[in-house]
Write an enzyme that holds these catalytic residues in place. Structure first.
Site, PDB file in Angstrom:
ATOM      1  N   LYS A  79     201.916  73.708   1.584  1.00  0.00           N
ATOM      2  CA  LYS A  79     200.937  74.156   2.579  1.00  0.00           C
ATOM      3  C   LYS A  79     199.912  75.063   1.921  1.00  0.00           C
ATOM      4  O   LYS A  79     200.264  75.890   1.062  1.00  0.00           O
ATOM      5  CB  LYS A  79     201.687  74.906   3.695  1.00  0.00           C
ATOM      6  CG  LYS A  79     200.860  75.230   4.931  1.00  0.00           C
ATOM      7  CD  LYS A  79     201.749  75.911   5.985  1.00  0.00           C
ATOM      8  CE  LYS A  79     201.025  76.238   7.259  1.00  0.00           C
ATOM      9  NZ  LYS A  79     201.898  76.891   8.250  1.00  0.00           N
TER      10      LYS A  79
ATOM     11  N   SER B 185     201.284  74.920  12.776  1.00  0.00           N
ATOM     12  CA  SER B 185     200.153  74.896  11.869  1.00  0.00           C
ATOM     13  C   SER B 185     200.401  74.110  10.587  1.00  0.00           C
ATOM     14  O   SER B 185     199.450  73.774   9.895  1.00  0.00           O
ATOM     15  CB  SER B 185     199.765  76.328  11.488  1.00  0.00           C
ATOM     16  OG  SER B 185     200.811  76.935  10.751  1.00  0.00           O
TER      17      SER B 185
ATOM     18  N   SER C  92     205.638  76.929  13.378  1.00  0.00           N
ATOM     19  CA  SER C  92     204.682  76.158  12.583  1.00  0.00           C
ATOM     20  C   SER C  92     205.278  75.157  11.615  1.00  0.00           C
ATOM     21  O   SER C  92     204.556  74.329  11.069  1.00  0.00           O
ATOM     22  CB  SER C  92     203.766  77.097  11.803  1.00  0.00           C
ATOM     23  OG  SER C  92     202.744  77.562  12.654  1.00  0.00           O
TER      24      SER C  92
END
Lengths: 476, 456
Positions: free
Chosen positions: B53, B128, B152
């Site tokens: 990420k 996210s 997330s």
């Protein structure tokens, strides 16, 4: 006395730990090239995290114990949020809700100045402007070296009653810091920084002015001067019946006055909240005890011990204990000479002529055994005191032993009695009037005859023998 | 069909091929449709292709947090987890898309582009960690790392039909994770199997001298993978069937209960009235930390500077590069931390957080696990949700694990329409191996299904 100042101090002390507060950068950053003692943590790089230094806690605990504080087992760090280019993270890690220590005091000439709290925090960086003031500057630069240097903030209660007392408090605090070895306490180098709060009480009308905060005082003298100035300024405002503004004022070195910086009403909201990156620090009573046990003898204790053990006057002991290094050197010399009084005299009149109390006495060329040797030469009548002083200077400069110097220079006391007698006879022949006067009771003239011999021998004559022989010749 | 797309870490460990090359091939071919990656790394050593990420810093590789303000940020160091990946033969093939600074649940708040759900490209991949979940679900990589502050990792894993695991707070170092809400953030794996999740946990977990919140605990995450959990006793909050939960999700959750009972697991209903306060609590604590964590991105200290005449103008213009959701949270947090409101908001939220934690811990004294759907809804259409409050409510089932620092996993369990539904299993603090083991116990009957294999 119609007016009385009420003064409280907020002091920031840079702790001279090996590393910074929350990273492994060196904390010794004074006068380094800008931005050479930095890392991702102290510059707040995205993703970097703070880890508190153990030594910072140890130093803080020692300081808190020396200032007779209540040391808390449960402490926590918090964030103080404010926006300034020298603060890389946009917040300062400090202790707001759970400080390291509270409720202490520092004794100053028998009076207790109460300490409200001591907490640990990190220092900010430094801004360097391209010209004198920020408003004129075309550009500004940030030196991050100081970011993250550990600080202990000490807040006193408003117990200080004169600018002079404020200065004395700081001097005493600096002495303690140096005794503990937790900070250099150098105000000029920013290792000790002080803000003061002052208000004035009108004793006749029993009213107290608003509090004024004074900043930018970077020496003990300026703290005293700035507070004296403020005391006078507030006093005259009170006399005129004016309202004293609650504000922050800065000491201005060029005009020797204070200048308004901002009014307290525009105070920042720091939005304190618990620092989520650092869990609470819990230190048990036992651990605290262990740290406090390492505490060295503090100035007051040492002073009293010196007075008693070495039968010194308060004056002598105060000077000899003004620094640990000086006191230690004194004790090592006494261990050799076994004569505290004489050693003290030589320290006060000679040694401190060439050194200052904060010097490193270990690296001096003159060693404790030199004192012993020098004293023996005097007692044995091999040299006079005057010559001893010269020899002392040479030992101090070269590290040669006193007897070696005596030998090399051919300095020897003239102890030859017939030689002294001949000299004296000649002097008396040339000064018959003085011989007459002496015999008529002007005994003070003895000094004249001895003095003449000393002058002619350049001080090398054995003063005791000169005295004896002179008395004999004068029929005493 | 490309064989690589289904490969797990375990498969790759056994094989001898150029999996990194394979991964890059798939990314080149498919990511134009999916938009999982912000940066693709063409040259990287290591054998097992993994995606990270883009809020986890990588030395020399741009780390944007999907924000304009960090568009050109090249970190000077590797996050601890990245160091560990490299040491264990993982090759970072790219940095995945996210909601700006990880704030969002749809990856729609990325400053660059929206990541699409491999199951339905008109829909979001969740957030996210939407990029990481989509990259795994589409077979672009073998596994990915995400970060989970309020769900997330788990929510996008649920939306994309893969495994997402949020470990106990303090097990994985946050050093190098660009902070969103430090007291809630935790890095974790997104994978195709629970075995891979456990394997990755063994790689990335551990006490880190650089993160004071990590704990010194020796754990083997793979140790309970083969265990029989048919005697387990689990609980679900009755609130799961309350308002705001999609019918399809409710139905699937009922199926899940039936499935567990058939396996011998005892399933009990509990009452968790505090659940409804978790979202409000979260949206006070997280933005408060955000307002502090993000103040350094001002164009002077960090971030792209928009040079203006004066300092203030420069600040204002530079900060304007932040997106609407980030600004919203900074404003919220600045407000709730201000001296006049601290007690009413932040202090109270801290108390409720403790209350919720205590309640969950009490439940978990009695039950092995708490189960819920991961999300009250399935993947929604891009641009469909406009009201931030609706957005915030999507985190209702995932937030409690963050507030209490508990381990929680999302595993796919069936479909609602043609969209995957995720189930969440939450366990006791440090019961991470047990949570993974229970998930594996279920997975043995219900393996991950890939979008290209599903009957539509």
């Amino acid at each position: 006395m119609r007016f009385k100042p009420v003064i409280g101090l907020e002091i920031h002390v840079q702790l001279n730990t090996e590393t910074k507060a929350f990273c492994s950068c060196s904390a010794d950053v004074f006068e380094l090239e800008p931005n050479t003692a930095i890392c991702p943590v102290c510059t707040g790089q995205p993703g970097a995290l703070p880890v508190p230094s153990k030594q910072m806690y140890e130093f803080g605990i020692l300081l808190a114990a020396a200032l007779n504080c209540k040391i808390h087992e449960y402490t926590k760090f918090d964030r103080k949020n404010y926006f300034y280019p020298d603060l890389p993270k946009g917040y300062q890690i400090t202790q707001y809700f759970y400080p390291l220590a509270t409720e202490g005091f520092l004794e100053l000439d028998g009076k207790k100045i109460r300490i409200n709290r001591i907490h640990l925090e990190e220092d900010a960086g430094k801004l360097i402007h391209s010209s004198e003031t920020i408003t004129q500057a075309e550009s500004s630069f940030v030196d991050m070296n100081r970011c993250g240097v550990p600080l202990a903030e000490i807040v006193t209660e408003p117990d200080i009653e004169s600018p002079e007392e404020a200065k004395k408090f700081l001097e005493k605090l600096r002495q303690i810091l140096r005794y503990l070895g937790v900070s250099t306490g150098d105000m000029e180098k920013g290792a000790l920084r002080c803000d003061a709060n002052i208000s004035v009480i009108d004793l006749e009308n029993n009213v107290q002015s608003n509090k004024v905060e004074v900043k930018n005082m970077n020496s003990f003298k300026f703290v005293e001067k700035a507070l004296e100035y403020e005391f006078e300024r507030i006093k005259s405002q009170l006399k005129r019946g004016e309202n004293v503004l609650k504000e922050t004022r800065g000491w201005d070195l060029s005009t020797k006055t204070t200048i308004s910086m901002r009014s307290k009403e525009e105070a920042n909201d720091y939005r304190y909240f618990p620092e989520p990156d650092i869990p609470p620090v819990v230190i048990s009573r036992e651990e605290i005890k262990k740290i406090v046990e390492k505490m060295p003898e503090l100035p007051d204790e040492k002073l009293n011990r010196f007075k008693k053990k070495y039968t010194l006057t308060d004056y002598e002991a105060k000077i000899l204990t003004s620094s640990v290094k000086l006191a230690d050197f004194f004790e090592r010399c006494v261990f050799e000479t076994k004569n505290p009084k004489e050693t003290s005299n030589w320290f006060l009149t000679e040694l401190l002529k060439y050194t200052s109390s904060e010097d490193d006495f270990d690296t001096l060329k003159i060693k404790p055994h030199h004192f012993k040797e020098l004293f023996e030469l005097i007692v044995d009548g091999k040299i006079t005191r005057n010559i001893a002083k010269e020899i002392f200077k040479e030992v101090f400069e070269t590290g040669k032993s006193p007897s070696k110097i005596v030998e090399e220079k051919g300095i020897e006391v003239i102890g030859d009695e017939t030689l002294i007698e001949e000299m004296l006879k000649k002097i008396m022949d040339e000064n018959k009037d003085k011989v007459e006067a002496y015999k008529n009771g002007k005994k003070g003239l003895m000094g004249f005859f001895v003095g003449q011999v000393m002058k002619q021998t350049k001080g090398k004559a054995d003063a005791r023998k000169v005295n004896e022989i002179a008395k004999k010749l004068l029929g005493d | 069909m490309n064989k690589f797309k289904k490969l797990t870490i375990k498969d790759v460990l056994k094989g001898e091929e150029d999996y990194v090359g394979e991964s890059l091939k798939v990314i080149r071919k498919e990511d134009g449709d999916i938009n999982a990656f912000i940066t693709v790394v063409e040259q990287s050593s290591g054998k097992i292709p993994i995606a990270v990420k883009d809020n986890i810093v990588t030395e020399g590789i741009r780390t944007t947090c999907a924000s304009k303000i960090l568009e050109d940020f090249i970190p000077p160091f590797d996050a601890t987890v990245v160091e560990k990946l490299k040491k264990n033969n993982f090759a970072i093939v790219g940095k995945t898309n996210l909601d700006e600074f990880a704030m969002g649940t749809g990856t729609e708040y990325s400053a660059f582009f929206v990541t699409k759900n491999p199951w339905d490209k008109e829909r979001v991949a969740g957030g996210s960690s939407g990029g990481s979940a989509a990259a795994v679900a589409s077979g672009e990589v073998v596994a990915a790392l995400g970060s989970d502050t309020g769900g997330s990792i788990r929510q996008p894993a649920a939306f994309c039909g893969v495994i997402g695991f949020k470990p106990t707070y303090g097990l994985v170092s946050r050093y190098g994770l660009v902070a969103f809400a430090s007291s809630l953030d935790q890095i974790g794996p997104i994978t195709k199997t629970t075995k891979d999740a456990a394997y990755l946990m063994n790689v990335i977990y551990g006490k880190d001298e650089r993160d004071a919140t990590t704990v010194d605990k020796k754990i083997d995450f793979e140790v309970l993978l083969e265990k029989d959990f048919s005697k387990a006793v689990v609980a679900y909050p009755e609130e799961v069937f309350g308002e705001g939960v999609e019918e399809g999700v409710k139905k699937q959750f009922e199926e899940f209960i039936k499935f567990l009972e058939k396996k011998g697991v005892k399933v009990e209903k509990i009452s968790f009235p505090e659940l409804k306060y978790s979202v409000a609590t979260y949206y006070i604590i997280a933005p408060a930390e955000v307002s502090s964590n993000l103040s350094r991105f001002d164009g002077i200290r960090f971030g792209t500077r928009v040079e203006e005449k004066g300092l203030l103008e420069t600040y204002l213009k530079s900060r304007k590069q932040l997106g609407v959701e980030v600004i919203r949270r900074i404003m919220l947090g600045t407000f709730t931390l201000s001296a006049a409101y601290y007690d009413a908001y932040f202090e109270k939220a801290q108390k409720v957080r403790r209350l919720i934690s205590n309640r969950l811990n009490n439940f978990l004294e009695k039950y092995d696990f708490i189960i819920t759907p991961t999300s009250p809804i399935t993947a929604f259409k891009i641009g469909e949700v406009r009201d931030p409050l609706v957005y915030y409510m999507m985190d209702i089932f995932t937030i409690p694990a963050n507030l209490a620092g508990l381990p929680a996993i999302s595993i796919p369990f069936g479909f609602s329409g043609n969209l995957p539904v995720g189930m969440q299993i939450m366990g006791k603090r440090f019961d991470d191996p047990k949570v993974l083991g229970f998930a594996n116990f279920i997975e043995r009957d219900v393996p991950v299904v890939f979008p290209w294999e599903a009957k539509k």
